[in-house]
Design an enzyme around this catalytic site. Sequence first.
Site, PDB file in Angstrom:
ATOM      1  N   SER A  60       0.788  -1.229   0.000  1.00  0.00           N
ATOM      2  CA  SER A  60       0.000   0.000   0.000  1.00  0.00           C
ATOM      3  C   SER A  60       0.823   1.284   0.000  1.00  0.00           C
ATOM      4  CB  SER A  60      -0.931   0.011   1.216  1.00  0.00           C
ATOM      5  OG  SER A  60      -1.964   0.943   1.039  1.00  0.00           O
ATOM      6  N   LYS A  63      -0.083   3.759  -2.670  1.00  0.00           N
ATOM      7  CA  LYS A  63      -1.127   4.791  -2.611  1.00  0.00           C
ATOM      8  C   LYS A  63      -0.555   6.207  -2.555  1.00  0.00           C
ATOM      9  CE  LYS A  63      -4.798   1.936  -0.553  1.00  0.00           C
ATOM     10  NZ  LYS A  63      -4.131   0.645  -0.258  1.00  0.00           N
ATOM     11  N   SER A 117      -5.751   3.376   4.523  1.00  0.00           N
ATOM     12  CA  SER A 117      -5.331   2.442   3.466  1.00  0.00           C
ATOM     13  C   SER A 117      -6.517   1.723   2.850  1.00  0.00           C
ATOM     14  CB  SER A 117      -4.321   1.425   4.016  1.00  0.00           C
ATOM     15  OG  SER A 117      -3.445   1.000   3.016  1.00  0.00           O
TER      16      SER A 117
END
Length: 309
Positions: A60, A63, A117
Amino acid sequence: MNRLLLIVFATIVSAPVWASPSTPDPARLKLKSANVVVVDADTDRQIYAKAANEVTPIASLTKLMTAMVVLDAKQPMDDPITIDTDDIDTLKNSGSRLRMGATLSRREMLRLALMASENRAASALARYYPGGKAAAIEAMNAKATLLGLAHTHYADPTGLSPENVSTAHDLAKLVQSAAEYPLIREFTTTPRLSVDIEPTGRTVGFVNTNALVRGQSWDILMQKTGYIREAGRCVVMLVNIASRPIVIVLLDSMGRYTRFADAQRVRYWLETGDTLVFARAPHARAVKARVTTRGHRARRGPSVKTANR
């Protein structure tokens, strides 16, 4: 003269070890994370590195780049974005608190993607990007090239794909670039948030995935966590230590709290030059890295429902 000498001596004594011409002894920094880099953001001086050029899945942490290209597109932040079936994770089967039909502004979707997240939020942001998700991924890779991230590649906007890869060195550059966006700094350091989700009006609470943000002892300017089985536990941060900005990149940590314990070890080492020792964890690394046919690392083990945190 004596007064001047006292002032100089006091300044030297109070200065953190890493701010002196000689850096702390790297041998005294004992970290569990597999890939690490620590950088003085003011001078771009590398203070510590461990397997920092190894290409590895980044989960993640992806992102941050998703957020950058979304903000670069300058779409209205108040526009509504709705979760649909295209945002369901069929790769890792991770859960989400954003149900089908949930509608939030682009601003709140971006905040949830960064602080909590939220995979569906990140997917929806890319889907609403000009030209759709494929165009968003293309923009992410183009941005990586522009920033000089030579070993970074993106295959999806959430980080659920293990084909999203980078190195600790590349991610240190990414952290400094992402920190230039005020909204990314704000959203990644939001401790918790409750949002009213349309069309039901249901109020849902979210918390930051980084426990250090929710505490009071760190001055964190920007951060992002990540986890999938292939990447291990990851965290990147831009933090103030002794009033200086420091980039910390910790990749492939085993155990939920190891990455945060490693961050504590880095801070203690920078401030004192010494080793911070924690009680031995009750579990050991259960699996070994292996090489896939694409040359990236993966891990054996069951799929995880809480992927990408």
